[in-house]
Design an enzyme around this catalytic site. Sequence first.
Site, PDB file in Angstrom:
ATOM      1  N   GLY A   1       4.103  -6.743   7.937  1.00 51.31           N
ATOM      2  CA  GLY A   1       3.096  -6.686   6.888  1.00 51.31           C
ATOM      3  C   GLY A   1       1.856  -5.905   7.238  1.00 51.31           C
TER       4      GLY A   1
ATOM      5  N   ASP B   1      -6.181   6.935   3.377  1.00 51.38           N
ATOM      6  CA  ASP B   1      -7.052   5.757   3.510  1.00 51.38           C
ATOM      7  C   ASP B   1      -8.169   6.035   4.519  1.00 51.38           C
ATOM      8  OD1 ASP B   1      -7.583   2.808   3.106  1.00 51.38           O
ATOM      9  OD2 ASP B   1      -7.212   2.837   5.267  1.00 51.38           O
TER      10      ASP B   1
ATOM     11  N   LYS C   1     -12.395   6.467   4.020  1.00 48.41           N
ATOM     12  CA  LYS C   1     -13.361   5.733   4.834  1.00 48.41           C
ATOM     13  C   LYS C   1     -14.377   6.663   5.489  1.00 48.41           C
ATOM     14  CE  LYS C   1     -10.241   1.858   5.796  1.00 48.41           C
ATOM     15  NZ  LYS C   1      -9.435   1.159   6.818  1.00 48.41           N
TER      16      LYS C   1
END
Length: 821
Positions: free
Chosen positions: A667, A681, A685
């Site tokens: 996960g 991602d 940032k």
Amino acid sequence: MKVLKFGGTSVGSSDSIKLVGSILEDYHRSNTPVMVVVSAMKGITNLLIDVGDYAVRGDLEQVNQSILELQNRHFQAIKQLLPVKDQSQVLAHTKRLINELEEIIHGVTLLKELSPRSKDLILSFGERLSAYTVSNYLKQLGLPSESVDSRELIRTDDQFGAATVDFDTTNKLIVDYFSKIDSDVPVITGFIASNDLGQTTTLGRGGSDYTAAIVASAVNAEEIEIWTDVDGVMTADPHIVSRAFSLQALSYVEAMELTHFGAKVIYPPTLQPAFAKNIPLKIRNTFNREFEGTTISKDAQTPDMPIKGISSIREITLVNVQGSGMVGVPGVASRMFGALGRTGVNLILITQASSEHSICFAINPDQSQAARATLEEEFSFELKSGLIDPILIENNHSIVAIIGENMRRTPGIANKLFGALGKNGINVVAIAQGSSELNVSVVIDQRNLHKALKVLHGAFFLSNRRLLNIFMVGTGLIGRTLLQQLHKQFDFFYNQRLLEIRLIGVANTRKMLIDTNGISIDNWREPLDSKGEVTDLSGFVNTMKELNLPNGIFIDNTAGSAVPDVYQRVLDANISIVTPNKVANSQSMQKYTTLQKTAFSKQVKYLYETNVGAGLPIIKSLNELKLSGDNITKIEGVLSGTISYIFNSFDGSKKFSEIVKEAQQKGYTEPDPRDDLNGMDVARKILILAREAGLSMELEDVNIEPLLAPACFEASSVSEFFAALEKQDPAMAAKIDAAAKQDKVLRYIATLENRRAKINLVPVGPDHLFYSLSGSDNIIAISSDRYQDKPLLIRGPGAGAEVTAAGVFADLLEISDFLVG
């Protein structure tokens, strides 16, 4: 001697009249002499007003129905209060009064005209019927009582509807009357009086309180008790402010100010006779007689309360007169207010700029056209000459007033008032304060009235107990974890920090629920599933705006772009935002800047610490450096917990594709690992950090070195992606081997330097700050003029529901300190 007045709810039914009887029995047993004043039964005065209107219109059916209702109400009460053997005489007299009323109504029907004189006569029947009913019930209890018609006691002029009392004559009549009767408990009709010709007049709506004060003043009573259906005078309207509480004591002047600005527990003129004779008034609750209520007297000092109450007038019109022709011209204000006075326009509030360029005043909306016409006539020359601008009329405003004698001895009251309103986005249109510092009044938009009352009540009366109203979208892993953390800490914050966090709204992709009473933070799923509506994000935001609750915070726990699209609307509504969602801050620079400027101009908070590094204080530290004047020269970091885990685990003992598959199964990655491995991602940032450092950059300005070959990203499914990834294993093995030969490890590093941002896979040796990174940790190094040789280093878990939710929680607490701290 005490004078007790019982309002409409206190005599509104047989059950409530029995409570009145019980109260009077107690006084009788204690040998306390009393006089009783009663209002009409609840709703009867309005019913009589309607009867008159129906009669003028010739609506005989409604007239007959209303009179029948009037009769039935009183007959029912009599039958429930008296034994059968005593009913006939009382019912017969009541019927005679109603017949008399019918004759008057018949005359109005024929004339199709209702004069103020006839209206007063019609309204008098409410009190006359009530006093007769109550008096006969008291006799049944064994109390020596009789019904007294106040038209024999109180003499007024012939200003029907709101007559002026002739106190010299009235005082003599009252003293003479009660010196001749033998009744321990006289029951006097409130509200009504008569003129020199014996014609019925009334003292204005709510005038039964006035009757009690007039009688008390004439007989030099030791106290007046006003019995109603509330526990005394409240700190605010309890129908609006649920946390309003009863005041123990008020001074006469404080009570006068509260009643002037809308407090409805007592009728404003009531205080005048009491004030003149220094007679205390006590406001009591018929239905909670054990409660002592509020005492109103000449001196009611409570040093611990700088203000005593917050009152309001819901609907006012603001009139603004301005122009260069007013500056330095004597007599302008005198002409203005004199003309308005002659026209009968009542001024509620007045404020004037020190430059003398403008005068602003508040009036009843019904008088706005009369005020305009009067001013245009009085200043016709100045208007034609351009010396005065066209008269400006502004509707849909309200007045909120904070009141208390201790304000003059307490610094900081105005700061608290305007600070509380400003932080909740409530604009002040006009301000008025007398030199006595007894009252500070502000004019605001009527739409914000309820919010203002709640905000100010919290600031002045509940400053030790803070309330946050939160609306949450997103109940996935982060949202659920945040609610668990809020529940776990609820008692601590409620009892130790005196902070109550109330969940008002919650929504996910399927359903949404908003409940102004609050939704259980511990058990939100069941009501959301059973009572929730199909999710409509726009509708959710609209309802949140319409509720206009104080100290509102919107939390977005989602990761997509749908919710960030409504941020502008939320901030425009003066609602703060907390979010871990990176989308809004990594869209165009224009959108980013607009959100920042909106939050600043609306005096709300827009916090997103968890956009980078989950719960790590990265954005906060960066902002503190920038705000303190430091110059950021370089930012370098491993900003993806997922990629950090992959490369910290990739030591050559396993294939790269196996490590990625393992991360997916645990996960650590998104269901499609490409969402992490494409570097987007991390790019978002580093872009956010660049903007927080003061740079104007777009997402396309970030140079991303691909981790994998194009074939991996072009695969049509996740399984095809893994097949393509296996083909990359040799190349990745070569990279790790090359790094290992130099005693280095691979780190996926984002770098911002010289106004340029890049992301690439970098081999780093033992002397590098990022060499010892482990697990899914993030690490960031900030270099600046102050941190040149050794950068400011922040390291810790950069992913995971617990730390991310904790970061959102921390932002929530920061906003609570700002809003209600």
